[in-house]
Design an enzyme around this catalytic site. Structure first.
Site, short mmCIF file in Angstrom:
data_model
loop_
_atom_site.label_atom_id
_atom_site.label_comp_id
_atom_site.label_asym_id
_atom_site.label_seq_id
_atom_site.Cartn_x
_atom_site.Cartn_y
_atom_site.Cartn_z
N TYR A 142 78.57 18.44 31.09
CA TYR A 142 79.39 17.71 30.14
C TYR A 142 79.13 16.23 30.31
CZ TYR A 142 83.60 15.99 27.72
OH TYR A 142 84.46 15.35 26.87
N ASP A 237 74.12 11.42 35.18
CA ASP A 237 75.52 11.22 34.80
C ASP A 237 76.36 11.49 36.05
OD1 ASP A 237 78.10 11.28 33.94
OD2 ASP A 237 77.73 12.52 32.18
N LYS A 265 85.51 7.66 35.93
CA LYS A 265 86.49 8.26 36.83
C LYS A 265 86.83 7.37 38.03
CE LYS A 265 86.14 12.65 34.70
NZ LYS A 265 85.02 13.39 34.15
C1 LIG Z 1 84.53 13.22 32.68
C2 LIG Z 1 83.09 13.15 32.43
C3 LIG Z 1 82.56 12.43 31.36
C4 LIG Z 1 83.43 11.81 30.30
O1 LIG Z 1 84.26 10.81 30.79
P1 LIG Z 1 85.55 10.37 29.93
O2 LIG Z 1 86.06 9.21 30.69
O3 LIG Z 1 86.44 11.57 29.91
O4 LIG Z 1 85.06 10.01 28.57
C5 LIG Z 1 81.19 12.30 31.25
N1 LIG Z 1 80.39 12.86 32.16
C6 LIG Z 1 80.84 13.57 33.20
C7 LIG Z 1 79.89 14.14 34.18
C8 LIG Z 1 82.22 13.75 33.35
O5 LIG Z 1 82.66 14.50 34.35
#
Ligand SMILES: *Cc1c(COP(=O)(O)O)cnc(C)c1O
Length: 427
Positions: A142, A237, A265
């Site tokens: 994701y 990511d 995060k």
């Molecule tokens: C949570 C998450 C996102 C998205 O971040 P948001 O602040 O919710 O937009 C993107 N990449 C990864 C790996 C994530 O865990």
């Protein structure tokens, strides 16, 4: 009807599904979510006054636990000074310097407001730099909800069984190639066919949005080799894994340097923050220095920077990673042992202080094997744990997070609850 249920019913009248992010609703476990009143340390309390040991940690950010004194003080210190200026501050410079110091492959960094924005912007930059359209991602990873990235995605889409999303034009989705994670042959085949059209690979180096998946190191190494060979950009990511699995994220742990890194995060300390950064020559393509555009009214917001800097600084001072590793091991190997005792087949995947359990008899190494786990059993487990005061993500496709506020005593308490839950499930 209790207060949370009443609030949820009320919320559903004015908020779609009653929540501002789908995974919160608890649809897949058929329970309404507890509405939260407050939280401190590793404990979160709902409006009824029920206290839970929290393993959601706001889905990753709260590595220091809730309302950590250093973070709270940093926000309070800024509060009276204005909340946004739309002009640069020293805080942004300190934040950038801290990130560059901590994350091995980041030489320059741009702050944004969410992980979604970070991934979206990194992809635009990769396309801008390479002049190519196609992007490669992996099934069950994701990267936020930007259009191109909602193809075979994890997190809420996995939980709700949504393969893509209406509203994403086919014209756009066709540029996204989604491949199985940990599958080097599939990767090689895709590059054999499309290699010179591929702008970038974006990957969670430790996937945590289909549940936690342990990466095969040779697979990660191959990502680095193949992107270099074909002139594509490698994007890690690390929105979840950054500052979580090591001070410098998964790239520090595996010793592989991507061209670009997405963060989120933890860097916000619980406020809305994201960032993307990487090699200087690539980052200098961003406006106003370069020609690739990206902007944000609230980017680098002073309160968010204060919370983020306090979080990162505290992490560096505490250096809790060995302790977190130990707690992670106690919790997850404990769960495995207890499940075995109750005759329940369980697969445990853990990297540092984040992990997932799958009700499965065989290893879980990608989205396919994660989806083959027993969702019905997970539902029973979730309910049984919540009844025993343990707050988990309401989906088997999410991680459980341990914070520095989780004491050995709280982990023991969690294991006692799990023993009861497994025993109830095996009846
Ligand atoms: C949570 C998450 C996102 C998205 O971040 P948001 O602040 O919710 O937009 C993107 N990449 C990864 C790996 C994530 O865990």
């Amino acid at each position: 009807m209790n207060q949370s249920e009443a609030l949820f019913k009320r919320a559903c009248k004015t908020i779609p599904g009653g929540v501002n992010s789908p995974v919160r609703a608890g649809k897949s476990v058929e329970m309404t979510p507890p509405f939260i009143a407050d939280a401190s340390g590793a404990v979160i309390r709902d409006v009824e006054g029920n206290a839970y040991i929290d393993y959601v940690g706001s889905w990753g950010p709260m590595i220091l636990g809730h309302a950590h004194p250093a973070v709270t003080a940093a926000i309070q210190e800024r509060l009276g000074k204005g909340t946004s200026y739309g002009a640069p501050t020293e805080l942004e410079v300190i934040m950038a310097e801290t990130i560059v110091d901590m994350v091995p492959a980041i030489e320059m960094v741009r702050m944004v407001n969410s992980g979604t924005e970070a991934a979206m912007s990194a992809i635009r930059l990769a396309r801008g730099v390479t002049g190519r359209k196609m992007i490669v991602k992996f099934d069950g990873c994701y990267h936020g909800h930007a259009d191109s990235l909602l193809v075979s995605a994890g997190s809420g889409l996995a939980t709700l069984g949504i393969p893509g999303s209406p509203g994403v034009p086919d014209d756009l989705a066709k540029h996204t190639l989604s491949l199985p994670f940990n599958d080097t042959e599939g990767l090689n085949a895709a590059f054999d066919r499309y290699g010179h059209e591929i702008a970038c690979i974006i990957v969670e180096p430790v996937p945590a949005n289909m549940g936690v998946i342990v990466p095969d190191i040779t697979f990660l190494q191959r990502l680095r080799e193949i992107t270099t060979a074909f002139g594509a950009i490698l994007i890690f990511d690390e929105v979840i894994s950054g500052f979580r699995v090591a001070p410098g994220g998964a790239q520090e742990r595996c010793g592989i340097h991507p061209d670009l890194t997405c963060l989120g995060k933890i860097i916000g300390g619980g406020l809305p923050v994201g960032a993307y950064g990487g090699k200087r020559e690539i980052m200098l393509r961003m406006a106003p220095e370069g020609d690739v555009y990206q902007a944000g009214t609230l980017s680098g917001n002073p309160l968010a920077m204060a919370a983020g800097i306090a979080t990162l600084t505290t992490l560096r001072q505490m250096d809790p990673y060995q302790q977190l590793e130990k707690m992670g091991d106690t919790l997850f190997s404990g769960l495995k042992t207890l499940a075995e005792k109750a005759g329940i087949p369980l697969t445990v995947n853990r990297v540092g202080s984040m992990g997932s359990i799958f009700f499965a008899e065989t290893p879980v190494s990608d989205f396919k094997t994660a989806k083959a786990s027993d969702a019905g059993r997970f539902k029973q487990y979730y309910k049984a744990m919540r009844a025993r005061g343990i707050y988990l993500a309401p989906s088997p496709f999410e991680a459980a997070f341990i914070s520095t506020a989780h004491t050995e005593e709280l982990i023991e308490k969690t294991l006692r609850a799990a023993a009861g839950a497994f025993e109830e499930m095996s009846r």
